[in-house]
Design an enzyme around this catalytic site. Structure first.
Site, PDB file in Angstrom:
ATOM      1  N   GLY A  96      99.372  21.691 -61.082  1.00  0.00           N
ATOM      2  CA  GLY A  96      98.500  20.525 -61.079  1.00  0.00           C
ATOM      3  C   GLY A  96      97.397  20.489 -62.116  1.00  0.00           C
ATOM      4  O   GLY A  96      96.676  19.491 -62.205  1.00  0.00           O
ATOM      5  N   ASP A  97      97.247  21.558 -62.905  1.00  0.00           N
ATOM      6  CA  ASP A  97      96.136  21.575 -63.862  1.00  0.00           C
ATOM      7  C   ASP A  97      96.487  22.431 -65.081  1.00  0.00           C
ATOM      8  O   ASP A  97      95.702  23.269 -65.516  1.00  0.00           O
ATOM      9  CB  ASP A  97      94.868  22.108 -63.191  1.00  0.00           C
ATOM     10  CG  ASP A  97      93.602  21.813 -63.985  1.00  0.00           C
ATOM     11  OD1 ASP A  97      93.651  20.944 -64.884  1.00  0.00           O
ATOM     12  OD2 ASP A  97      92.564  22.443 -63.718  1.00  0.00           O
ATOM     13  N   LEU A  98      97.669  22.191 -65.635  1.00  0.00           N
ATOM     14  CA  LEU A  98      98.099  22.981 -66.795  1.00  0.00           C
ATOM     15  C   LEU A  98      97.466  22.400 -68.058  1.00  0.00           C
ATOM     16  O   LEU A  98      98.145  21.844 -68.924  1.00  0.00           O
ATOM     17  CB  LEU A  98      99.627  22.993 -66.887  1.00  0.00           C
ATOM     18  CG  LEU A  98     100.332  23.743 -65.748  1.00  0.00           C
ATOM     19  CD1 LEU A  98     101.842  23.601 -65.854  1.00  0.00           C
ATOM     20  CD2 LEU A  98      99.935  25.223 -65.728  1.00  0.00           C
ATOM     21  N   ASN A  99      96.163  22.563 -68.155  1.00  0.00           N
ATOM     22  CA  ASN A  99      95.446  22.032 -69.316  1.00  0.00           C
ATOM     23  C   ASN A  99      95.331  23.094 -70.407  1.00  0.00           C
ATOM     24  O   ASN A  99      95.713  24.248 -70.227  1.00  0.00           O
ATOM     25  CB  ASN A  99      94.078  21.469 -68.911  1.00  0.00           C
ATOM     26  CG  ASN A  99      93.117  22.524 -68.430  1.00  0.00           C
ATOM     27  OD1 ASN A  99      92.832  23.501 -69.128  1.00  0.00           O
ATOM     28  ND2 ASN A  99      92.579  22.347 -67.229  1.00  0.00           N
ATOM     29  N   ASN A 146      93.683  26.362 -69.509  1.00  0.00           N
ATOM     30  CA  ASN A 146      94.280  27.168 -68.442  1.00  0.00           C
ATOM     31  C   ASN A 146      95.559  27.873 -68.877  1.00  0.00           C
ATOM     32  O   ASN A 146      96.217  28.519 -68.061  1.00  0.00           O
ATOM     33  CB  ASN A 146      94.580  26.301 -67.221  1.00  0.00           C
ATOM     34  CG  ASN A 146      93.323  25.995 -66.422  1.00  0.00           C
ATOM     35  OD1 ASN A 146      92.318  26.687 -66.548  1.00  0.00           O
ATOM     36  ND2 ASN A 146      93.367  24.945 -65.615  1.00  0.00           N
TER      37      ASN A 146
END
Length: 367
Positions: A227-230, A233
């Site tokens: 949900g937060d593979l930015n 990260n």
């Protein structure tokens, strides 16, 4: 006052300023010694949206990340346990995820009481392995790196499908504001966009999500999303003279039940943020993704709107959070400022043209 002002904002939609921990270096030193029997020789703060993270080097020779969860999420011990379990599960299955170190009493996390600015509150504390590498945000991602991101994202979701846990149902995070299922909830925050030239675009994206994505949700394949593979990260390390390999996947705080296509859309959106050629990012990421997991027709048809939806989430929720934490505006708006430009450009190009660019570029990778 705008009629778009929030009503019945769902929890845990937003975290109050008082929820974020603010431990001092002396408190960090004490808790590391007491819980883990380690003497911290170096302590350095690391950025975090809702929590507090520290790089820790011990005089015994190890490197770690001390993660102190915000007091709101710390109340959901079951969810935190499941996130920690997922990290360990991915690590055992060959992905470079952090793992939690046990305390002196054998626990993977500890609920600790601190006074750090807002009275006495309880915060969940974990000591995680420190992973070496450079965040993608500090690299100009080549098509090869973008391909690896897509491939890793699909692999991660595929592996998590095999994970078993007695409390796995807690990942059904109803009303979780960062899930792409929650795009319609942004309507409650739209008042923060008053006067912004992108207000009409955001509103139109929300309307199209309702009419074009919601009817097809039943056709999407389900999974568990990171949900937060930015770009902050994901860590990369050199792999030979010209290539990179993935060396770290960080921050599982937004993990939830969702759909494969959500993870892909989120990955494409974040890889666009700092890229000098953002429109062409989607093709390599999609090609990497489909080397592991091919999209069906409904998923392909909704990809464009889901990427736009994530840009809208980032923009609207960042602007809202700044109203709660004005002192953190620079950090909170990091993604949103650039994302605003990308959102406007994607919207101007339109679905047909963007899909043509992404799908043709992905096809070139498979040749």
């Amino acid at each position: 006052m705008s009629s778009d002002q929030p009503r019945n904002i769902p929890l845990p939609a937003m975290l109050a300023k008082e929820s974020k921990p603010n431990l001092s270096h002396s408190q960090v030193t004490e808790v590391i010694r007491r819980l883990y029997g380690l003497n911290a020789s170096v302590i350095r703060p690391l950025p975090s949206y809702d929590d507090q993270n520290f790089y820790v080097e011990s005089s015994e020779g190890g490197e770690y990340v001390l993660k102190v969860m915000n007091s709101t999420d710390s109340q959901n011990v079951t969810l935190m346990e499941l996130q920690t379990h997922a990290m360990n599960f991915l690590h055992r299955n060959g992905l470079p995820a952090q793992t939690a170190l046990p305390t002196l009493t054998g626990e993977l996390m500890s609920l600790e009481e601190f006074v750090c600015g807002f009275g006495k509150q309880k915060y969940l504390v974990r000591l995680l392995t420190y992973l070496h590498g450079t965040t993608i945000a500090k690299i100009t991602p080549s098509p090869q790196i973008l391909y690896e991101v897509g491939k890793m994202a699909a692999t991660l979701d595929t592996i998590l499908l095999q994970m078993d846990h007695p409390n796995i149902s807690c990942l059904q995070r109803e009303g979780f504001i960062w899930s792409l299922s929650s795009i319609p909830l942004l309507n409650q925050y739209l008042y923060v966009m008053d006067g912004n030239p992108a207000h009409k675009i955001v509103k139109a994206v929300l309307e199209q999500y309702e009419t074009q994505v919601v009817p097809k949700l039943s056709l999407f394949r389900k999974c568990i999303n990171h949900g937060d593979l930015n770009d902050h990260n994901l860590l990369m390390e050199p792999d030979g003279p010209t290539k990179y390999k993935m060396s770290g996947i960080l921050d599982f705080g937004d993990m939830s039940s969702g759909y494969f296509i959500f993870e892909l859309a989120i990955s494409i959106m974040y890889m666009m943020i700092e890229n000098p050629d953002p429109i062409n990012v989607g093709g390599p990421v999609l090609a990497g993704w489909e080397s592991v997991f091919r999209l069906n027709e409904a998923e392909r048809d909704c990809l464009y709107l889901l990427v736009l939806g994530r840009f809208c989430q980032s923009l609207v929720l960042a602007r809202y959070t700044v109203t709660q934490q004005p002192e953190n505006e620079e950090y909170l708006m990091t993604t949103a400022k650039t994302g605003l430009l990308h959102l406007c450009r994607l919207w101007k190009l339109g679905k047909e043209e963007v899909e043509r660019i992404w799908f043709n570029r992905a096809a070139q990778f498979r040749q």
